[in-house]
Design a protein around this motif. Structure first.
Motif, PDB file in Angstrom:
ATOM      1  N   GLY A   1       0.650  -0.821   0.115  1.00 41.25           N
ATOM      2  CA  GLY A   1       0.128  -0.200  -0.128  1.00 41.25           C
ATOM      3  C   GLY A   1       1.047   1.025  -0.241  1.00 41.25           C
ATOM      4  O   GLY A   1       0.553   2.293   0.761  1.00 41.25           O
ATOM      5  N   HIS A   2       2.426   1.472  -1.368  1.00 45.26           N
ATOM      6  CA  HIS A   2       2.616   2.064  -0.677  1.00 45.26           C
ATOM      7  C   HIS A   2       2.224   3.098  -1.197  1.00 45.26           C
ATOM      8  O   HIS A   2       1.764   3.201  -2.851  1.00 45.26           O
ATOM      9  CB  HIS A   2       4.104   1.968  -1.541  1.00 45.26           C
ATOM     10  N   PRO A   3       2.129   4.568  -0.928  1.00 42.79           N
ATOM     11  CA  PRO A   3       1.208   5.792  -1.732  1.00 42.79           C
ATOM     12  C   PRO A   3       1.944   6.186  -2.967  1.00 42.79           C
ATOM     13  O   PRO A   3       1.363   6.535  -3.742  1.00 42.79           O
ATOM     14  CB  PRO A   3       1.918   7.372  -0.382  1.00 42.79           C
ATOM     15  N   VAL A   4       3.333   6.175  -2.920  1.00 48.08           N
ATOM     16  CA  VAL A   4       4.101   6.493  -4.617  1.00 48.08           C
ATOM     17  C   VAL A   4       4.033   5.378  -5.383  1.00 48.08           C
ATOM     18  O   VAL A   4       3.793   5.889  -6.606  1.00 48.08           O
ATOM     19  CB  VAL A   4       5.405   6.117  -3.758  1.00 48.08           C
ATOM     20  N   ALA A   5       3.541   4.413  -5.155  1.00 46.33           N
ATOM     21  CA  ALA A   5       2.493   3.242  -6.171  1.00 46.33           C
ATOM     22  C   ALA A   5       1.094   3.118  -6.166  1.00 46.33           C
ATOM     23  O   ALA A   5       0.672   3.338  -7.468  1.00 46.33           O
ATOM     24  CB  ALA A   5       2.559   1.794  -5.512  1.00 46.33           C
ATOM     25  N   GLY A   6       0.168   3.723  -5.184  1.00 48.80           N
ATOM     26  CA  GLY A   6      -0.820   4.245  -5.838  1.00 48.80           C
ATOM     27  C   GLY A   6      -1.077   5.546  -6.709  1.00 48.80           C
ATOM     28  O   GLY A   6      -1.647   5.190  -7.290  1.00 48.80           O
ATOM     29  N   PHE A   7      -0.286   6.342  -6.548  1.00 46.19           N
ATOM     30  CA  PHE A   7      -0.020   7.608  -7.221  1.00 46.19           C
ATOM     31  C   PHE A   7       0.820   6.897  -8.704  1.00 46.19           C
ATOM     32  O   PHE A   7      -0.078   7.761  -9.394  1.00 46.19           O
ATOM     33  CB  PHE A   7       1.763   8.831  -6.711  1.00 46.19           C
ATOM     34  N   GLY A   8       1.752   6.426  -8.616  1.00 45.83           N
ATOM     35  CA  GLY A   8       1.463   5.410 -10.077  1.00 45.83           C
ATOM     36  C   GLY A   8       0.915   5.269 -11.028  1.00 45.83           C
ATOM     37  O   GLY A   8       0.618   5.240 -11.960  1.00 45.83           O
ATOM     38  N   SER A   9      -0.117   4.295 -10.316  1.00 48.79           N
ATOM     39  CA  SER A   9      -1.181   3.361 -10.571  1.00 48.79           C
ATOM     40  C   SER A   9      -2.081   4.343 -11.564  1.00 48.79           C
ATOM     41  O   SER A   9      -2.438   4.315 -12.681  1.00 48.79           O
ATOM     42  CB  SER A   9      -2.034   2.923 -10.120  1.00 48.79           C
ATOM     43  N   ALA A  10      -2.075   5.892 -10.313  1.00 53.37           N
ATOM     44  CA  ALA A  10      -3.521   6.694 -10.966  1.00 53.37           C
ATOM     45  C   ALA A  10      -3.078   7.725 -11.786  1.00 53.37           C
ATOM     46  O   ALA A  10      -3.667   8.418 -12.707  1.00 53.37           O
ATOM     47  CB  ALA A  10      -3.228   7.898  -9.655  1.00 53.37           C
ATOM     48  N   ALA A  11      -1.888   7.150 -12.107  1.00 48.95           N
ATOM     49  CA  ALA A  11      -1.293   8.167 -12.783  1.00 48.95           C
ATOM     50  C   ALA A  11      -1.321   7.209 -14.808  1.00 48.95           C
ATOM     51  O   ALA A  11      -1.746   8.034 -15.921  1.00 48.95           O
ATOM     52  CB  ALA A  11       0.758   8.268 -12.627  1.00 48.95           C
ATOM     53  N   VAL A  12      -0.750   5.495 -14.170  1.00 52.01           N
ATOM     54  CA  VAL A  12      -1.437   4.612 -15.773  1.00 52.01           C
ATOM     55  C   VAL A  12      -3.035   5.721 -15.744  1.00 52.01           C
ATOM     56  O   VAL A  12      -3.393   5.500 -16.865  1.00 52.01           O
ATOM     57  CB  VAL A  12      -1.037   3.999 -15.237  1.00 52.01           C
ATOM     58  N   ALA A  13      -3.697   5.374 -14.815  1.00 55.32           N
ATOM     59  CA  ALA A  13      -5.307   5.809 -15.249  1.00 55.32           C
ATOM     60  C   ALA A  13      -5.376   6.605 -15.820  1.00 55.32           C
ATOM     61  O   ALA A  13      -5.791   6.987 -17.434  1.00 55.32           O
ATOM     62  CB  ALA A  13      -5.873   5.629 -14.168  1.00 55.32           C
ATOM     63  N   LEU A  14      -4.979   7.840 -15.496  1.00 57.85           N
ATOM     64  CA  LEU A  14      -4.776   9.144 -16.363  1.00 57.85           C
ATOM     65  C   LEU A  14      -4.241   9.636 -17.506  1.00 57.85           C
ATOM     66  O   LEU A  14      -5.134   9.892 -18.387  1.00 57.85           O
ATOM     67  CB  LEU A  14      -4.646  10.168 -15.496  1.00 57.85           C
ATOM     68  N   GLU A  15      -3.026   8.522 -17.886  1.00 54.54           N
ATOM     69  CA  GLU A  15      -2.664   8.959 -18.914  1.00 54.54           C
ATOM     70  C   GLU A  15      -3.169   8.467 -20.402  1.00 54.54           C
ATOM     71  O   GLU A  15      -3.457   8.616 -21.186  1.00 54.54           O
ATOM     72  CB  GLU A  15      -1.723   8.086 -18.857  1.00 54.54           C
ATOM     73  N   ARG A  16      -4.098   7.347 -19.937  1.00 54.51           N
ATOM     74  CA  ARG A  16      -4.744   6.716 -20.893  1.00 54.51           C
ATOM     75  C   ARG A  16      -6.468   7.403 -21.368  1.00 54.51           C
ATOM     76  O   ARG A  16      -6.483   7.168 -22.570  1.00 54.51           O
ATOM     77  CB  ARG A  16      -5.848   5.291 -20.658  1.00 54.51           C
ATOM     78  N   ARG A  17      -6.965   8.575 -20.731  1.00 58.90           N
ATOM     79  CA  ARG A  17      -7.052   9.856 -21.320  1.00 58.90           C
ATOM     80  C   ARG A  17      -6.591  10.861 -21.546  1.00 58.90           C
ATOM     81  O   ARG A  17      -7.307  11.975 -22.574  1.00 58.90           O
ATOM     82  CB  ARG A  17      -7.722  10.108 -19.569  1.00 58.90           C
ATOM     83  N   THR A  18      -5.102  11.379 -21.144  1.00 61.69           N
ATOM     84  CA  THR A  18      -5.187  12.224 -21.579  1.00 61.69           C
ATOM     85  C   THR A  18      -3.797  12.157 -22.379  1.00 61.69           C
ATOM     86  O   THR A  18      -3.253  13.038 -23.332  1.00 61.69           O
ATOM     87  CB  THR A  18      -3.995  13.322 -19.967  1.00 61.69           C
ATOM     88  N   TYR A  19      -3.453  10.710 -23.222  1.00 58.63           N
ATOM     89  CA  TYR A  19      -1.698  10.595 -23.616  1.00 58.63           C
ATOM     90  C   TYR A  19      -2.694  11.465 -25.971  1.00 58.63           C
ATOM     91  O   TYR A  19      -2.945  10.819 -25.895  1.00 58.63           O
ATOM     92  CB  TYR A  19      -1.938   9.277 -23.707  1.00 58.63           C
ATOM     93  N   ALA A  20      -1.388  11.770 -26.464  1.00 60.31           N
ATOM     94  CA  ALA A  20      -1.553  12.048 -26.916  1.00 60.31           C
ATOM     95  C   ALA A  20      -0.160  12.289 -27.730  1.00 60.31           C
ATOM     96  O   ALA A  20       0.585  12.889 -26.363  1.00 60.31           O
ATOM     97  CB  ALA A  20      -2.220  13.224 -27.879  1.00 60.31           C
TER      98      ALA A  20
END
Length: 306
Positions: free
Chosen positions: A27-46
């Motif tokens: 449950g490391h918060p940095v790992a949680g941030f990484g997972s959230a960033a990956v999910a965000l990238e699916r919407r923002t990537y271009a």
């Protein structure tokens, strides 16, 4: 308790927590941030820089918002945030484990461990290449995993701690020059460069000052910095790697193989290529610099309270 004093105490307590417990196993918060960033990238990537700017602003902005709310917790909030963002104990542990495996001839185990230190392709590296990759990573991550977050925490409290870690994590995720991220990851890489400009140079000064602890000379470390650092493609990694090379009396740089391709790095320092004993010396230097950095950060925070 005045804000600067609570920040200073929180930084010291958080550093002690990292030294005793290291990174949380689950449950490391940095790992949680990484997972959230990956999910965000699916919407923002271009495949353009503007999309990367939006991605960086949204991800880092959200973390800064959390930091602004959490800062009201004073000492406890600073201590927990510091513990969350530091990685110094884990860095030193990985360096020692790499040295142990190389010393015992366990190349398979050393290759398996390397991704926890850096993004090189371990399958193409022999024992000397693994030692060099680990040593360069320890030099760079001494700044990224400890010195930089402590300094940002000293001047900006919880938002500084969490915001810096978000910036540095995004750079590690998308700040590459490969086909996918050359443009989209541009903002992440440049933001990380700016965030680390001062911390890398503080790390360089501390490394040079502490060079005698590993049998080196401050003048050699500073000479390598002045002569070699500017040739590195990173304005910050060049400083810390060159200074470490000079302090240890070894030569870093050269052909560097990543999963996304090969880069020819400039030579940093003078002397032989690093061996396992040099890797152990680098770990000792890293730990000494980390301790010096928390002293500096606490002093800055106390000065803010004056």
């Amino acid at each position: 308790m005045r804000k600067g004093i609570s920040t200073a105490v929180g930084l010291a307590v958080g550093f002690a927590l990292d030294r005793v417990f290291g990174d949380p196993r689950r449950g490391h918060p940095v790992a949680g941030f990484g997972s959230a960033a990956v999910a965000l990238e699916r919407r923002t990537y271009a495949d353009r820089r503007s999309a990367g700017v939006v991605h960086e602003a949204l991800a880092v902005g959200a973390v800064l918002g959390i930091g602004m709310v959490a800062r009201r917790g004073a000492v406890v909030a600073v201590a927990l945030a510091t513990w969350t963002v530091l990685g110094g104990r884990s860095l030193a542990k990985a360096g020692r484990q790499m040295a142990d495996r190389l010393e015992s001839g366990d190349l398979a185990g050393a290759r398996e461990l390397l991704p926890s230190l850096c993004g090189r392709d371990p399958e193409v590296l022999d024992a000397d290449g693994l030692a060099r990759a680990a040593l360069e990573s320890i030099a760079e991550n001494t700044s990224d995993a400890t010195v930089a977050p402590l300094l940002w925490g000293a001047v900006a409290g919880v938002p500084g701690l969490l915001g810096y870690r978000a910036v540095n994590t995004l750079d590690a995720m998308i700040g590459y020059r490969d086909e996918r991220y050359l443009r989209f990851g541009w903002a992440a890489a440049r933001t990380d460069d700016v965030a680390n400009l001062l911390p890398a140079r503080v790390t360089g000064v501390l490394t040079a000052a502490l060079a005698p602890m590993v049998g080196g000379h401050p003048a050699d470390a500073l000479r390598a910095w002045r002569r070699d650092a500017s040739g590195h493609p990173s304005p910050n990694a060049g400083v810390v790697e060159a200074t470490m090379a000079g302090a240890l009396g070894v030569r870093l740089g050269g052909r560097t193989e990543y999963r996304h391709g090969v880069e020819m790095r400039p030579t940093l320092g003078e002397g032989p290529a690093p061996a396992v004993p040099d890797l152990r010396r680098a770990v000792r230097m890293s730990e000494a610099v980390q301790i010096a950095a928390v002293v500096v950060a606490v002093g800055i925070a106390f000065r803010r309270a004056a």
